[in-house]
Design a protein around this motif. Structure first.
Motif, PDB file in Angstrom:
ATOM      1  N   TRP A 193       0.830  -1.210   0.000  1.00 47.10           N
ATOM      2  CA  TRP A 193       0.000   0.000   0.000  1.00 47.10           C
ATOM      3  C   TRP A 193       0.862   1.257   0.000  1.00 47.10           C
ATOM      4  CZ3 TRP A 193      -4.714   1.096  -1.290  1.00 47.10           C
ATOM      5  CH2 TRP A 193      -5.262   2.330  -0.923  1.00 47.10           C
ATOM      6  N   ARG A 194       1.918   1.259   0.824  1.00 49.54           N
ATOM      7  CA  ARG A 194       2.760   2.448   0.907  1.00 49.54           C
ATOM      8  C   ARG A 194       3.480   2.720  -0.417  1.00 49.54           C
ATOM      9  NH1 ARG A 194       4.669   0.027   5.668  1.00 49.54           N
ATOM     10  NH2 ARG A 194       6.706  -0.218   4.646  1.00 49.54           N
ATOM     11  N   ARG A 195       4.090   1.663  -0.975  1.00 50.22           N
ATOM     12  CA  ARG A 195       4.896   1.874  -2.170  1.00 50.22           C
ATOM     13  C   ARG A 195       4.045   2.192  -3.394  1.00 50.22           C
ATOM     14  NH1 ARG A 195      10.306   0.398  -1.970  1.00 50.22           N
ATOM     15  NH2 ARG A 195      10.328   1.385  -4.023  1.00 50.22           N
ATOM     16  N   ALA A 196       2.890   1.553  -3.494  1.00 55.93           N
ATOM     17  CA  ALA A 196       2.071   1.722  -4.697  1.00 55.93           C
ATOM     18  C   ALA A 196       1.278   3.022  -4.696  1.00 55.93           C
ATOM     19  CB  ALA A 196       1.116   0.540  -4.848  1.00 55.93           C
ATOM     20  N   THR A 197       0.985   3.570  -3.520  1.00 55.99           N
ATOM     21  CA  THR A 197       0.141   4.772  -3.447  1.00 55.99           C
ATOM     22  C   THR A 197       0.878   5.997  -2.927  1.00 55.99           C
ATOM     23  OG1 THR A 197      -0.639   4.384  -1.182  1.00 55.99           O
ATOM     24  CG2 THR A 197      -1.862   3.304  -2.999  1.00 55.99           C
ATOM     25  N   GLY A 198       2.047   5.804  -2.310  1.00 52.89           N
ATOM     26  CA  GLY A 198       2.730   6.928  -1.691  1.00 52.89           C
ATOM     27  C   GLY A 198       2.183   7.291  -0.328  1.00 52.89           C
ATOM     28  N   ALA A 199       1.277   6.488   0.206  1.00 51.05           N
ATOM     29  CA  ALA A 199       0.713   6.758   1.524  1.00 51.05           C
ATOM     30  C   ALA A 199       1.789   6.604   2.602  1.00 51.05           C
ATOM     31  CB  ALA A 199      -0.443   5.795   1.806  1.00 51.05           C
ATOM     32  N   PRO A 200       1.730   7.402   3.663  1.00 51.08           N
ATOM     33  CA  PRO A 200       2.750   7.292   4.709  1.00 51.08           C
ATOM     34  C   PRO A 200       2.608   6.055   5.576  1.00 51.08           C
ATOM     35  CG  PRO A 200       1.118   8.939   5.312  1.00 51.08           C
ATOM     36  CD  PRO A 200       0.813   8.529   3.899  1.00 51.08           C
ATOM     37  N   LEU A 201       1.394   5.500   5.687  1.00 52.72           N
ATOM     38  CA  LEU A 201       1.142   4.343   6.544  1.00 52.72           C
ATOM     39  C   LEU A 201       0.394   3.272   5.763  1.00 52.72           C
ATOM     40  CD1 LEU A 201      -0.117   6.043   9.849  1.00 52.72           C
ATOM     41  CD2 LEU A 201       2.210   5.303   9.319  1.00 52.72           C
ATOM     42  N   GLY A 202       0.703   2.024   6.054  1.00 57.59           N
ATOM     43  CA  GLY A 202      -0.084   0.921   5.544  1.00 57.59           C
ATOM     44  C   GLY A 202      -1.268   0.655   6.448  1.00 57.59           C
ATOM     45  N   PRO A 203      -2.207  -0.203   6.023  1.00 56.98           N
ATOM     46  CA  PRO A 203      -3.428  -0.420   6.803  1.00 56.98           C
ATOM     47  C   PRO A 203      -3.176  -0.971   8.196  1.00 56.98           C
ATOM     48  CG  PRO A 203      -3.283  -1.942   4.934  1.00 56.98           C
ATOM     49  CD  PRO A 203      -2.245  -0.907   4.727  1.00 56.98           C
ATOM     50  N   PHE A 204      -2.195  -1.846   8.382  1.00 53.53           N
ATOM     51  CA  PHE A 204      -1.962  -2.383   9.717  1.00 53.53           C
ATOM     52  C   PHE A 204      -1.248  -1.370  10.603  1.00 53.53           C
ATOM     53  CE2 PHE A 204      -2.855  -6.163   7.256  1.00 53.53           C
ATOM     54  CZ  PHE A 204      -3.718  -6.844   8.109  1.00 53.53           C
ATOM     55  N   GLN A 205      -0.481  -0.479  10.010  1.00 54.95           N
ATOM     56  CA  GLN A 205       0.043   0.640  10.783  1.00 54.95           C
ATOM     57  C   GLN A 205      -1.094   1.562  11.222  1.00 54.95           C
ATOM     58  OE1 GLN A 205       2.900   1.503   7.543  1.00 54.95           O
ATOM     59  NE2 GLN A 205       4.414   1.757   9.185  1.00 54.95           N
ATOM     60  N   ILE A 206      -2.102   1.705  10.373  1.00 52.17           N
ATOM     61  CA  ILE A 206      -3.278   2.497  10.752  1.00 52.17           C
ATOM     62  C   ILE A 206      -4.042   1.802  11.878  1.00 52.17           C
ATOM     63  CG2 ILE A 206      -5.489   3.421   9.951  1.00 52.17           C
ATOM     64  CD1 ILE A 206      -4.166   3.737   7.169  1.00 52.17           C
ATOM     65  N   PHE A 207      -4.187   0.474  11.805  1.00 54.71           N
ATOM     66  CA  PHE A 207      -4.798  -0.257  12.915  1.00 54.71           C
ATOM     67  C   PHE A 207      -4.064   0.047  14.225  1.00 54.71           C
ATOM     68  CE2 PHE A 207      -6.666  -3.579   9.923  1.00 54.71           C
ATOM     69  CZ  PHE A 207      -7.981  -3.339  10.291  1.00 54.71           C
ATOM     70  N   ASP A 208      -2.746   0.115  14.180  1.00 54.87           N
ATOM     71  CA  ASP A 208      -1.984   0.405  15.386  1.00 54.87           C
ATOM     72  C   ASP A 208      -2.279   1.802  15.919  1.00 54.87           C
ATOM     73  OD1 ASP A 208      -0.805  -2.050  15.577  1.00 54.87           O
ATOM     74  OD2 ASP A 208       1.214  -1.402  15.027  1.00 54.87           O
ATOM     75  N   VAL A 209      -2.483   2.770  15.028  1.00 55.39           N
ATOM     76  CA  VAL A 209      -2.839   4.120  15.463  1.00 55.39           C
ATOM     77  C   VAL A 209      -4.219   4.128  16.091  1.00 55.39           C
ATOM     78  CG1 VAL A 209      -3.325   6.476  14.686  1.00 55.39           C
ATOM     79  CG2 VAL A 209      -1.339   5.247  13.778  1.00 55.39           C
ATOM     80  N   VAL A 210      -5.177   3.460  15.440  1.00 54.40           N
ATOM     81  CA  VAL A 210      -6.551   3.402  15.963  1.00 54.40           C
ATOM     82  C   VAL A 210      -6.592   2.657  17.288  1.00 54.40           C
ATOM     83  CG1 VAL A 210      -8.864   2.468  15.507  1.00 54.40           C
ATOM     84  CG2 VAL A 210      -7.553   3.557  13.661  1.00 54.40           C
ATOM     85  N   GLY A 211      -5.778   1.611  17.434  1.00 53.22           N
ATOM     86  CA  GLY A 211      -5.824   0.747  18.611  1.00 53.22           C
ATOM     87  C   GLY A 211      -6.653  -0.490  18.312  1.00 53.22           C
ATOM     88  N   MET A 212      -6.331  -1.585  18.984  1.00 54.39           N
ATOM     89  CA  MET A 212      -6.947  -2.876  18.675  1.00 54.39           C
ATOM     90  C   MET A 212      -8.396  -2.994  19.139  1.00 54.39           C
ATOM     91  SD  MET A 212      -4.629  -4.368  17.055  1.00 54.39           S
ATOM     92  CE  MET A 212      -2.864  -4.216  16.796  1.00 54.39           C
TER      93      MET A 212
END
Length: 282
Positions: free
Chosen positions: A219-238
């Motif tokens: 996701w990061r490499r193909a879109t240039g996004a700073p975070l991938g989805p599981f990194q976003i899960f970590d920000v949101v919290g489990m």
């Protein structure tokens, strides 16, 4: 609106509290017990270096002044006694939210505007519980509010226009970019875009298509996004994705919830806020 009361002092509630105080608001932090509230100083010291790192105008003195504008109480009537605005950040369950708002509606002054920070529920799902649905709407914050500075303002069909604009103005005053959502929409704008991404990532993981690191890298490499989805899960919290998926009709979502509970929540890996989630953080 100068006097804010925040109901719930968890990860996002505590961020809203400090963000509002940082921008000069007088804030009352309410939670169910003094034992819970006693943990707030630890939360301020966790957030302090993040403010200093991410905000060019942040200083220890300004953060100390913000903390001094925060008062904590486990007495709901006391918390509501002079509130211009109440923001609710209690667990994402409709029964808890409706019960909370019924109590707030019975105790708050006539001037008070009510706002839920719910990520998945609509204002119309709970507005009537307050007894004052015309004063009720949503103000939705993204996690890490000092950085991801949007405040999504969404009313329901019965929300007064002046209440809507007052909350949009409040969002602007505490450093958010107000996002005026013109029509009730589950997930607002942000989560309507984000949740399908996170659901797709979870299903790729459950199905064994790719591991966490590979999904994020793609996701990061193909879109240039700073975070991938599981990194976003970590920000949101489990806890939030667990609650949203554990009773789903979709067996893959339930399986993902079971993984979150067994391999992460039960192991104390609750996300970036605790230093450990899908990834480890210094």
């Amino acid at each position: 609106m100068q006097k804010l009361t925040v109901l719930g002092t968890g990860v996002l509630g505590s961020q809203i509290i400090l963000q509002a105080a940082y921008h000069g608001k007088d804030v009352v932090a309410y939670d169910l017990s003094d034992e819970i509230l006693a943990k707030l100083p630890e939360r301020w010291e966790y957030l302090r270096p993040l403010y200093l790192r991410d905000l060019p105008d942040a200083t220890d003195e300004r953060i100390d002044a913000a903390i001094a504008r925060i008062r904590a109480t486990s007495d709901l009537a006391d918390a509501l006694s002079d509130a211009d605005l109440v923001i609710e950040a209690v667990p994402e369950r409709i029964d808890i939210k409706r019960d909370t708002w019924a109590k707030v509606g019975a105790a708050a002054p006539e001037k008070t505007i009510f706002a839920t920070n719910s990520s998945t529920l609509l204002p119309s799902d709970m507005a009537d519980a307050t007894g004052r649905p015309h004063r009720f709407l949503a103000l939705h914050f993204a996690n890490e509010v000092w950085r991801n500075n949007t405040g999504e303002v969404m009313g329901h069909a019965g929300t007064d226009a002046d209440a809507f604009e007052a909350v949009a103005q409040f969002a602007d005053e505490i450093g958010m970019v107000p996002i005026r959502v013109k029509k009730e929409q589950p997930g607002y704008v942000l989560n309507s875009l984000l949740v399908p991404l996170l659901d797709a990532a979870a299903k790729l993981y459950v199905r064994g298509v790719a591991d966490v690191e590979t999904i994020d890298l793609t996701w990061r490499r193909a879109t240039g996004a700073p975070l991938g989805p599981f990194q976003i899960f970590d920000v949101v919290g489990m806890q939030t994705p667990y609650n949203l998926n554990k009773d789903s009709d979709d067996p893959e979502k339930r399986e993902f919830a079971e993984i979150l509970k067994r391999d992460y929540i039960d192991q104390g890996r609750l996300g970036r806020g605790t230093g450990h989630g899908f990834y480890d953080y210094a």
